[in-house]
Scaffold this motif. Structure first.
Motif, PDB file in Angstrom:
ATOM      1  N   ASP A  23      16.867  -7.142 -43.441  1.00 40.78           N
ATOM      2  CA  ASP A  23      15.874  -8.184 -43.548  1.00 40.78           C
ATOM      3  C   ASP A  23      16.335  -9.234 -42.475  1.00 40.78           C
ATOM      4  OD1 ASP A  23      13.273  -9.307 -43.927  1.00 40.78           O
ATOM      5  OD2 ASP A  23      13.614  -9.229 -46.126  1.00 40.78           O
ATOM      6  N   THR A  26      16.503  -8.004 -38.708  1.00 42.68           N
ATOM      7  CA  THR A  26      15.046  -7.954 -38.113  1.00 42.68           C
ATOM      8  C   THR A  26      14.442  -9.138 -38.166  1.00 42.68           C
ATOM      9  OG1 THR A  26      13.989  -7.306 -40.349  1.00 42.68           O
ATOM     10  CG2 THR A  26      14.928  -5.381 -38.920  1.00 42.68           C
ATOM     11  N   CYS A  27      14.489  -9.889 -39.035  1.00 38.54           N
ATOM     12  CA  CYS A  27      13.769 -11.295 -39.036  1.00 38.54           C
ATOM     13  C   CYS A  27      14.418 -12.321 -37.945  1.00 38.54           C
ATOM     14  CB  CYS A  27      13.940 -11.943 -40.148  1.00 38.54           C
ATOM     15  SG  CYS A  27      13.331 -13.730 -40.692  1.00 38.54           S
ATOM     16  N   GLY A  31      12.008 -13.179 -34.649  1.00 37.31           N
ATOM     17  CA  GLY A  31      12.038 -14.588 -34.208  1.00 37.31           C
ATOM     18  C   GLY A  31      12.432 -14.790 -32.623  1.00 37.31           C
ATOM     19  N   LEU A  59      11.398 -18.378 -37.870  1.00 41.45           N
ATOM     20  CA  LEU A  59      11.943 -17.148 -38.252  1.00 41.45           C
ATOM     21  C   LEU A  59      13.693 -17.437 -38.507  1.00 41.45           C
ATOM     22  CD1 LEU A  59       9.947 -14.292 -37.458  1.00 41.45           C
ATOM     23  CD2 LEU A  59      10.161 -15.052 -39.450  1.00 41.45           C
ATOM     24  N   ALA A  63      15.984 -16.027 -41.500  1.00 41.20           N
ATOM     25  CA  ALA A  63      16.878 -15.005 -41.288  1.00 41.20           C
ATOM     26  C   ALA A  63      18.378 -15.721 -41.853  1.00 41.20           C
ATOM     27  CB  ALA A  63      17.101 -14.417 -39.900  1.00 41.20           C
ATOM     28  N   ASN A  87       8.642 -13.201 -47.962  1.00 42.15           N
ATOM     29  CA  ASN A  87       8.209 -11.727 -47.342  1.00 42.15           C
ATOM     30  C   ASN A  87       6.587 -11.548 -47.471  1.00 42.15           C
ATOM     31  OD1 ASN A  87      10.311 -11.247 -45.561  1.00 42.15           O
ATOM     32  ND2 ASN A  87      11.121  -9.793 -47.134  1.00 42.15           N
ATOM     33  N   TRP A  90       4.617 -13.920 -45.810  1.00 45.07           N
ATOM     34  CA  TRP A  90       4.537 -13.555 -44.179  1.00 45.07           C
ATOM     35  C   TRP A  90       3.196 -12.570 -44.096  1.00 45.07           C
ATOM     36  CZ3 TRP A  90       6.497 -15.783 -39.822  1.00 45.07           C
ATOM     37  CH2 TRP A  90       6.387 -14.898 -38.754  1.00 45.07           C
ATOM     38  N   GLN A 116       3.835  -5.125 -37.982  1.00 48.85           N
ATOM     39  CA  GLN A 116       4.885  -5.968 -38.462  1.00 48.85           C
ATOM     40  C   GLN A 116       4.517  -6.311 -39.821  1.00 48.85           C
ATOM     41  OE1 GLN A 116       4.973  -9.695 -38.788  1.00 48.85           O
ATOM     42  NE2 GLN A 116       2.677  -9.509 -38.746  1.00 48.85           N
ATOM     43  N   VAL A 120       7.317  -5.473 -42.813  1.00 44.90           N
ATOM     44  CA  VAL A 120       7.794  -6.559 -43.721  1.00 44.90           C
ATOM     45  C   VAL A 120       7.454  -6.528 -45.404  1.00 44.90           C
ATOM     46  CG1 VAL A 120       7.660  -9.153 -44.369  1.00 44.90           C
ATOM     47  CG2 VAL A 120       7.612  -8.412 -42.015  1.00 44.90           C
TER      48      VAL A 120
END
Length: 137
Positions: A23, A26-27, A31, A59, A63, A87, A90, A116, A120
């Motif tokens: 996570d 990928t965050c 970003g 982000l 992250a 999450n 988001w 996306q 998430v």
């Protein structure tokens, strides 16, 4: 379940720690994409760069928090649940933006938002599941 306890989070590729680290990565990647390519993405998606750039910048500390939670000796349950809730926030924001008319993405932009958000949501679900199956110590 207590939010203040620590958890053992080490079992397998879908362990809580592995999910939180994925996570975080990928965050940060999203970003970077949103922050560094806000203008081209805006042209392609009809999502304003004034929305994409701040979202991308936001982000990075998120992250970092995810990575901090994932790399502690013991994963703090409250931190992991905060990641799950963030999450879900988001995902909700990604869906509300076009539904409320706050942005009017074209087809590609809508697909971008939906894909996306789905990714998430999947991470949030897997993290929640992992949290429910981790031992409290």
């Amino acid at each position: 379940m207590t939010l203040s306890s620590n958890t053992t989070a080490e079992s397998g590729p879908l362990s809580l720690r592995a999910l939180l680290l994925a996570d975080a990565v990928t965050c940060a990647a999203m970003g970077g994409l949103l922050a560094l390519a806000a203008e081209p993405l805006a042209r392609l998606s009809a999502i304003p760069s004034a929305l994409l750039l701040p979202a991308g910048l936001l982000l990075f500390p998120i992250a970092a928090f995810m990575a901090l939670v994932a790399t502690r000796r013991r994963v703090l349950r409250a931190g992991a649940w905060l990641v799950v809730l963030g999450n879900l926030g988001w995902v909700a924001g990604s869906l509300v933006l076009p539904l409320a008319g706050w942005t009017a993405p074209n087809g590609l932009g809508l697909a971008f938002l939906l894909v996306q958000a789905a990714a998430v949501a999947l991470l949030a679900a897997l993290e929640a599941l992992a949290l429910r199956h981790t031992r409290t110590v």
